[in-house]
Design a protein around this motif. Structure first.
Motif, PDB file in Angstrom:
ATOM      1  N   SER B  38       0.898  -1.112  -0.256  1.00  0.00           N
ATOM      2  CA  SER B  38       0.600  -0.330  -0.151  1.00  0.00           C
ATOM      3  C   SER B  38       0.509   0.985   0.067  1.00  0.00           C
ATOM      4  O   SER B  38       2.292   1.351   0.549  1.00  0.00           O
ATOM      5  N   TYR B  54       1.315   0.216 -15.322  1.00  0.00           N
ATOM      6  CA  TYR B  54       2.385  -0.332 -14.862  1.00  0.00           C
ATOM      7  C   TYR B  54       3.267   0.047 -15.417  1.00  0.00           C
ATOM      8  O   TYR B  54       3.657   0.636 -16.847  1.00  0.00           O
ATOM      9  N   TYR B  63      -6.410  -4.314  -7.519  1.00  0.00           N
ATOM     10  CA  TYR B  63      -5.989  -2.771  -7.331  1.00  0.00           C
ATOM     11  C   TYR B  63      -7.249  -1.987  -6.647  1.00  0.00           C
ATOM     12  O   TYR B  63      -8.053  -2.066  -6.540  1.00  0.00           O
ATOM     13  N   PHE B  74      -2.973   4.229  -2.013  1.00  0.00           N
ATOM     14  CA  PHE B  74      -3.477   2.501  -3.143  1.00  0.00           C
ATOM     15  C   PHE B  74      -3.044   1.946  -2.459  1.00  0.00           C
ATOM     16  O   PHE B  74      -1.984   1.825  -2.067  1.00  0.00           O
ATOM     17  N   ASN B  75      -3.907   0.695  -3.021  1.00  0.00           N
ATOM     18  CA  ASN B  75      -3.354  -0.658  -2.563  1.00  0.00           C
ATOM     19  C   ASN B  75      -3.412  -1.651  -3.279  1.00  0.00           C
ATOM     20  O   ASN B  75      -4.355  -1.610  -4.779  1.00  0.00           O
ATOM     21  N   PHE B  76      -2.452  -1.913  -3.313  1.00  0.00           N
ATOM     22  CA  PHE B  76      -1.821  -3.869  -4.855  1.00  0.00           C
ATOM     23  C   PHE B  76      -2.046  -4.675  -4.294  1.00  0.00           C
ATOM     24  O   PHE B  76      -1.040  -4.770  -3.590  1.00  0.00           O
ATOM     25  N   VAL B  86       4.615   0.870 -10.725  1.00  0.00           N
ATOM     26  CA  VAL B  86       3.796   0.572 -10.848  1.00  0.00           C
ATOM     27  C   VAL B  86       3.760   2.391 -10.768  1.00  0.00           C
ATOM     28  O   VAL B  86       4.792   2.794 -10.462  1.00  0.00           O
TER      29      VAL B  86
END
Lengths: 248, 91
Positions: B38, B54, B63, B74-76, B86
């Motif tokens: 995150s 990307y 995401y 942002f949470n990936f 990213v």
């Protein structure tokens, strides 16, 4: 923020911030080499392989770059790799083709325009224009170094293959956004016979519609009782469109 | 345009226009761990949207974006096989 500059578009979206990492178009890649489609899909590995083109651009250093690709109508365009090969030179390998054969291989290959964006060099390049610095004193925007990144649409790239996205009407539509989607699937055309088909992600445009799709990159045949491995690699493929006609 | 900022090239063509640009200022390039990551941006409190692309050709599976903390996050999800980069944009 206590000071600095922020500008929003009419929708209230932030489009300039002196605190952001400003990006600008550094230049266009030059065509370097082209490899045509080759081989036979019904042969053992490597079987039939898609064509591709390589391009080079000298930026003078290994600082990261972001690629924008032209989207000529009806052409499948996808980046395969971006490599810093030393001496300030970047090499891009990409596929641009159309007119697919019965196995899905593009038989018509050609060079397409690719551009590199990067962050601003630390020294001002002119004595007029607009320059912005962040609170640390880093130059984050300089109107003299090149065309700033001006995104026109955001293409979320969600949904499966074949998902369509509407973009703005542009003179020369281009898109920034890698195409990581890849998959491998297996067909079973007969006893002890398997077709292994690898596809790679790409974009294709028709008018103001951009579609997330794939092109066939490799197909070969495996013989034996056991099915080869397949691999599902369909991922989001987001991107920003830009006006390629304004780029170098 | 009624307001905003335009930049022209030497030929007088407008090549940058805050009126027609879509949102998102780049806030940097980040690497997502194979187990997920995150990224938070307290300096952009009040901004409520994020976008990403990307940056090195390695994909990620999921995401999300939120402002639960009062500023952009942002949470990936990790993809389980490789870190991926990213490029993040906030608007």
């Amino acid at each position: 923020m206590a000071y600095g500059l922020q500008i929003e578009n009419p929708s209230g979206q932030l489009v300039i911030s002196s605190e952001a990492l400003g990006l600008f178009c550094y230049g266009k890649f030059s065509a370097y080499s082209s490899v045509g489609v080759s081989g036979t899909a019904t042969s053992s590995a490597p079987g039939r392989q898609a064509g591709y083109q390589t391009y080079r651009l000298t930026t003078g250093n290994s600082d990261p770059i972001i690629i924008a690709m032209d989207l000529p109508s009806g052409v499948k365009v996808g980046i395969r790799s971006v490599t810093y090969i030393g001496s300030g030179v970047w090499e891009l390998e990409a596929h641009s083709g159309d007119t697919a054969d019965s196995d899905g291989f593009d038989t018509n290959e050609f060079y397409t325009d690719f551009w590199a964006y990067k962050s601003y060099s630390s020294s001002l390049s002119g004595s007029y224009g607009l320059a912005l610095y962040d609170s640390s004193g880093t130059l984050t925007f300089d109107s003299n170094q090149g065309v700033p990144l001006m995104a026109r649409d955001y293409v979320a790239g969600t949904g499966g293959l074949g998902s369509n996205f509407t973009i703005s009407s542009l003179t020369k539509p281009a898109i920034i956004g890698y195409t990581p989607t890849n998959d491998t699937f297996v067909q079973h055309p007969g006893a002890n016979t398997w077709n292994v088909i690898r596809r790679r992600g790409c974009w294709v445009r028709s008018g103001t519609t951009v579609t997330k799709t794939t092109y066939t990159d490799q197909q070969y045949r495996v013989f034996g009782p056991d099915a080869p491995d397949s691999e599902d690699g369909i991922f989001d493929q987001p991107g920003f469109t830009v006006e390629g006609a304004h780029l170098p | 345009m009624a307001y905003g900022l335009q930049l022209m090239n030497a030929s007088g063509t407008v090549v940058f226009d805050t009126n027609t640009a879509t949102g998102g200022v780049c806030v940097g390039r980040y690497s997502v761990a194979t187990t997920g990551s995150s990224f938070t941006f307290p300096a952009y409190a009040g901004r409520t949207n994020g976008r990403f692309i990307y940056a090195n050709g390695v994909p990620g599976p999921a995401y999300s974006f939120d402002t639960t903390l009062g500023y952009p996050r942002f949470n990936f999800d990790g993809n389980g096989f490789a870190a991926y980069d990213v490029l993040l944009f906030i608007f």
